[in-house]
Design an enzyme around this catalytic site. Sequence first.
Site, PDB file in Angstrom:
ATOM      1  N   HIS A  57      14.501  91.361 -34.927  1.00 39.41           N
ATOM      2  CA  HIS A  57      14.124  91.559 -33.529  1.00 39.41           C
ATOM      3  C   HIS A  57      13.135  92.714 -33.554  1.00 39.41           C
ATOM      4  O   HIS A  57      13.189  93.565 -34.463  1.00 39.41           O
ATOM      5  CB  HIS A  57      15.337  91.941 -32.673  1.00 39.41           C
ATOM      6  N   ASP A  60      14.947  95.811 -34.006  1.00 45.39           N
ATOM      7  CA  ASP A  60      15.611  96.024 -35.301  1.00 45.39           C
ATOM      8  C   ASP A  60      14.655  96.833 -36.177  1.00 45.39           C
ATOM      9  O   ASP A  60      15.070  97.670 -36.978  1.00 45.39           O
ATOM     10  CB  ASP A  60      15.893  94.700 -36.034  1.00 45.39           C
ATOM     11  N   GLU A 218      18.051  75.696 -34.511  1.00 44.26           N
ATOM     12  CA  GLU A 218      19.377  76.188 -34.896  1.00 44.26           C
ATOM     13  C   GLU A 218      20.394  75.060 -34.724  1.00 44.26           C
ATOM     14  O   GLU A 218      20.464  74.425 -33.664  1.00 44.26           O
ATOM     15  CB  GLU A 218      19.771  77.402 -34.046  1.00 44.26           C
ATOM     16  N   HIS A 221      22.659  75.252 -31.641  1.00 47.44           N
ATOM     17  CA  HIS A 221      21.967  75.021 -30.376  1.00 47.44           C
ATOM     18  C   HIS A 221      21.754  73.523 -30.134  1.00 47.44           C
ATOM     19  O   HIS A 221      21.897  73.048 -29.007  1.00 47.44           O
ATOM     20  CB  HIS A 221      20.615  75.742 -30.360  1.00 47.44           C
ATOM     21  N   ASP A 258      28.175  80.120 -34.095  1.00 46.25           N
ATOM     22  CA  ASP A 258      27.529  80.636 -35.310  1.00 46.25           C
ATOM     23  C   ASP A 258      28.471  80.622 -36.509  1.00 46.25           C
ATOM     24  O   ASP A 258      28.590  81.597 -37.264  1.00 46.25           O
ATOM     25  CB  ASP A 258      26.982  82.064 -35.085  1.00 46.25           C
ATOM     26  N   ASP A 291      21.791  81.638 -39.437  1.00 41.19           N
ATOM     27  CA  ASP A 291      22.194  82.467 -38.283  1.00 41.19           C
ATOM     28  C   ASP A 291      23.708  82.343 -38.143  1.00 41.19           C
ATOM     29  O   ASP A 291      24.214  81.670 -37.244  1.00 41.19           O
ATOM     30  CB  ASP A 291      21.455  82.017 -37.014  1.00 41.19           C
TER      31      ASP A 291
HETATM   32  C1  GLO Z   1      21.288  83.181 -30.109  1.00 39.27           C
HETATM   33  C2  GLO Z   1      20.184  83.033 -31.049  1.00 39.27           C
HETATM   34  C3  GLO Z   1      19.766  84.368 -31.626  1.00 39.27           C
HETATM   35  C4  GLO Z   1      18.358  84.278 -32.158  1.00 39.27           C
HETATM   36  C5  GLO Z   1      17.842  85.600 -32.600  1.00 39.27           C
HETATM   37  C6  GLO Z   1      16.420  85.543 -33.092  1.00 39.27           C
HETATM   38  O1  GLO Z   1      21.870  82.242 -29.647  1.00 39.27           O
HETATM   39  O2  GLO Z   1      20.522  82.127 -32.052  1.00 39.27           O
HETATM   40  O3  GLO Z   1      20.659  84.771 -32.637  1.00 39.27           O
HETATM   41  O4  GLO Z   1      18.290  83.383 -33.211  1.00 39.27           O
HETATM   42  O5  GLO Z   1      17.919  86.478 -31.523  1.00 39.27           O
HETATM   43  O6  GLO Z   1      15.567  85.275 -32.071  1.00 39.27           O
HETATM   44 MG    MG Z   2      19.403  81.596 -33.770  1.00 37.73          MG
END
Ligand code: GLO
Ligand code: MG
Length: 352
Positions: A57, A60, A218, A221, A258, A291
């Site tokens: 981020h 970060d 992801e 998601h 996750d 992730d």
């Molecule tokens: C949350 C996301 C988050 C992003 C991360 C990078 O649901 O998966 O972890 O991947 O902030 O943008």
């Molecule tokens: Mg993610």
Amino acid sequence: MAKAKAATRGRRYRFSFGPWNIHEGADPFGPPVRQPIPFARKLKKYRELGFQGVQFHDDDAVPDLDGKSPKQVLKEAAKIARMLANEGLVAEFVAPRLWEDARTIDGGYTSNSLSQRRYAIERSLQAIDIAMELGTKNIVLWLAREGTYIRESKNARQAYLWLLGAINAMLNHHPKVRILIEPKPNEPMDHAYVPTIGHAVAMAYASSDPSRVGGLIETAHAKLAGLDPSDEMAFALAHKKLWSVHLNDQNGLKFDEDKNFGAANLREAFNQVRVLEEGGFGLNGEFVGLDVKTMRTQKQNNNTAHLANSKRFFELLLHKVRTFDRKAEAQCIKNRDYEALERLVIEHLMGV
Ligand code: GLO
Ligand code: MG
């Protein structure tokens, strides 16, 4: 054995994760259960665990960046770049964190307030400057609060146009920057804009430079959207838009879990690896990003096992993909005998 060995040979994948994946365990119902690990110590873990890429981020890399001058921000980013080089690591991407500041309560790019939309864009342009300093062209947009809790609170058509405007502003800021949209259908919002990779790819084509806008998929998601993650990845690969992944797993429709890659549905994970391998993912330098979140129950001294495990599950599934009996598969498809194909897959996964 020799046959199996030959089948396992092939291109090598590079792996990445973000510092947030070594997590202290706080959730909406309880405080942290582990001590925070300083960033420099997290960096040391990467090579040890077999990872080369670091996902960031913006804050970060440069903590509390809103309170710092542009010069100071770049200076601190340059220091992180040197730390990465010393550890033999590379930055994969930078993601503007647009979901914690009070100015993003109602969303960033799609906030109903003009000054707050401006803040979101300014912060994103700064994230690009940080990325360039860290040596990556990739900006990831996880559109956390771009959506609504109630439909009537925003004009969705207008919101998509504002999003497009923000993407174009980023493309315009630096001629080399590439935007990777990470779709997610909900959480924290009831409904988020850009819920699937189809939406992201449409945004890419509508942008001022489609060649510089793609996606990051992801697993969790896609599953939260009720879709098959491997099909989502295949769609993006067909459009040459799969520029990163966040592999993990998700046990049905609930909060974004996750979980470890492959831990909830092994067959779905197998198919993700199959699609990535067959689609040439990684051949242009893309990372296999994980992730995955440390389980809340893990003890302090064993808080990176999930990363090592998820990477191992990917590699074991890669072996399964590379040793699958392709001739038998082709025969089943030719005969349209999908019962036989199913048996072939399941027996292969079970090691029969
Ligand atoms: C949350 C996301 C988050 C992003 C991360 C990078 O649901 O998966 O972890 O991947 O902030 O943008
Ligand atoms: Mg993610």
